[in-house]
Design a protein around this motif. Structure first.
Motif, mmCIF file in Angstrom:
data_model
loop_
_atom_site.group_PDB
_atom_site.id
_atom_site.type_symbol
_atom_site.label_atom_id
_atom_site.label_comp_id
_atom_site.label_asym_id
_atom_site.label_seq_id
_atom_site.Cartn_x
_atom_site.Cartn_y
_atom_site.Cartn_z
ATOM 1 N N ILE A 25 70.304 -16.738 50.105
ATOM 2 C CA ILE A 25 71.820 -16.530 49.544
ATOM 3 C C ILE A 25 72.462 -17.836 49.265
ATOM 4 O O ILE A 25 73.165 -18.149 48.427
ATOM 5 C CB ILE A 25 72.605 -15.480 50.369
ATOM 6 C CG1 ILE A 25 71.839 -14.354 50.315
ATOM 7 C CG2 ILE A 25 74.148 -15.569 49.984
ATOM 8 C CD1 ILE A 25 72.571 -13.192 51.519
ATOM 9 N N LYS A 26 72.415 -18.632 50.386
ATOM 10 C CA LYS A 26 73.090 -20.078 50.358
ATOM 11 C C LYS A 26 72.470 -21.064 51.169
ATOM 12 O O LYS A 26 72.333 -20.891 52.278
ATOM 13 C CB LYS A 26 74.469 -19.753 50.820
ATOM 14 C CG LYS A 26 75.500 -21.162 50.571
ATOM 15 C CD LYS A 26 75.557 -21.421 49.274
ATOM 16 C CE LYS A 26 76.409 -22.788 49.070
ATOM 17 N NZ LYS A 26 76.498 -23.321 47.605
ATOM 18 N N THR A 43 80.731 -22.306 47.207
ATOM 19 C CA THR A 43 80.426 -23.224 46.222
ATOM 20 C C THR A 43 81.208 -24.299 46.218
ATOM 21 O O THR A 43 82.662 -24.420 46.482
ATOM 22 C CB THR A 43 80.353 -22.386 44.777
ATOM 23 O OG1 THR A 43 79.608 -21.558 45.034
ATOM 24 C CG2 THR A 43 80.178 -23.399 43.817
ATOM 25 N N GLU A 58 79.761 -13.634 45.480
ATOM 26 C CA GLU A 58 79.113 -14.817 44.778
ATOM 27 C C GLU A 58 80.068 -15.953 45.061
ATOM 28 O O GLU A 58 81.132 -16.005 45.046
ATOM 29 C CB GLU A 58 79.252 -14.263 43.263
ATOM 30 C CG GLU A 58 78.245 -13.374 43.049
ATOM 31 C CD GLU A 58 78.288 -12.973 41.504
ATOM 32 O OE1 GLU A 58 78.633 -13.898 40.826
ATOM 33 O OE2 GLU A 58 77.364 -12.213 41.127
ATOM 34 N N GLU A 59 79.366 -16.992 45.156
ATOM 35 C CA GLU A 59 79.926 -18.577 45.287
ATOM 36 C C GLU A 59 80.859 -18.790 46.259
ATOM 37 O O GLU A 59 82.072 -19.348 46.241
ATOM 38 C CB GLU A 59 80.373 -18.862 44.026
ATOM 39 C CG GLU A 59 79.416 -18.767 42.736
ATOM 40 C CD GLU A 59 80.185 -19.229 41.378
ATOM 41 O OE1 GLU A 59 80.957 -19.859 41.397
ATOM 42 O OE2 GLU A 59 79.420 -18.729 40.331
ATOM 43 N N SER A 76 69.653 -16.325 45.161
ATOM 44 C CA SER A 76 71.081 -16.026 44.408
ATOM 45 C C SER A 76 71.475 -17.411 43.615
ATOM 46 O O SER A 76 70.786 -18.468 43.698
ATOM 47 C CB SER A 76 72.161 -15.855 45.878
ATOM 48 O OG SER A 76 71.631 -14.800 46.350
ATOM 49 N N ASN A 129 84.645 -13.016 46.305
ATOM 50 C CA ASN A 129 84.044 -14.162 45.387
ATOM 51 C C ASN A 129 84.801 -15.190 45.603
ATOM 52 O O ASN A 129 85.886 -15.361 45.421
ATOM 53 C CB ASN A 129 83.983 -13.643 44.006
ATOM 54 C CG ASN A 129 83.028 -12.602 43.740
ATOM 55 O OD1 ASN A 129 82.196 -12.053 44.506
ATOM 56 N ND2 ASN A 129 83.248 -12.048 42.589
ATOM 57 N N LYS A 141 73.292 -20.257 42.285
ATOM 58 C CA LYS A 141 73.912 -21.307 42.592
ATOM 59 C C LYS A 141 73.742 -21.645 44.106
ATOM 60 O O LYS A 141 74.419 -22.181 44.886
ATOM 61 C CB LYS A 141 75.486 -21.138 42.291
ATOM 62 C CG LYS A 141 75.744 -21.443 40.821
ATOM 63 C CD LYS A 141 77.266 -21.601 40.613
ATOM 64 C CE LYS A 141 77.509 -21.744 39.060
ATOM 65 N NZ LYS A 141 78.834 -22.174 39.086
#
Length: 193
Positions: free
Chosen positions: A157-158, A124, A120-121, A178, A97, A180
């Protein structure tokens, strides 16, 4: 200028940090060398990067990963704002993460076929990120035009934050996006998706 961290040792020579040993750097151990490093060399034998270890190393520009590496811990490179490019070595299984969150100068990333877990992230607030490349033989994820999906294309996902374009069409196969995935993407480039 030197010490131990988990099963490894570290040496700071000016602003160049070298980590060596056999095994894991441990978990949530902090950064006894401070945040002024410009280059990081992790030698063969090291298997895991501890959580938050290089967080806020704002001058870090170059990272050398070993082939022995298996996981990159949560928040381990958060806010490393001078990193521009990353090649994750084959052998890494997990990117935890927020591992590279806030790396604002990061433009492109290459992920090998061995990575089967993305936290996750993980990218980001990487506001300069144009593309994420994934080895075509990766069994869990794939990249299409720099956008990360699950291998079966059912989950987006991204989306890289600085990917060019004023709109984006999500493939018909996608049933889940996902959290963000489009966070701050190119300011307003994904208004119509």
């Amino acid at each position: 200028v030197s010490g131990t961290i988990g099963s490894c040792t570290w040496t700071l020579n000016g602003t160049v940090l070298t980590i060596r040993g056999n095994g894991s750097m441990g978990y949530d151990v902090g950064s006894p060398w401070g945040t002024g490093i410009t280059e990081l060399i992790i030698e063969e034998g090291v298997t895991d990067i501890a959580n938050s270890t290089f967080s806020n190393c704002a001058s870090l520009r170059k990272v050398t990963f070993p082939k022995s590496l298996r996981s990159i811990g949560a928040m381990s490179f958060r806010q490393c704002v001078s990193l521009t490019s990353l090649i994750i070595p084959e052998g890494v299984i997990a990117i935890e993460n927020g591992a590279f969150s806030g790396c604002t100068a990061l433009v492109d990333v290459t992920i090998p076929k061995t990575v089967t877990s993305l936290g996750e992230e993980f990218f980001t607030d990487c506001i300069s990120l144009i593309s994420i490349s994934i080895d075509e033989n990766n069994p869990s994820f794939k990249s299409v035009d720099g956008v990360v999906f699950s291998k079966d294309m059912t989950k987006l996902i991204k989306y890289p934050q600085d990917k060019a374009g004023m709109s984006y069409t999500v493939p018909d196969t996608v049933t889940e996006i996902s959290a963000k995935a489009f966070y701050k993407a190119n300011h307003s480039s994904v208004r119509d998706f």
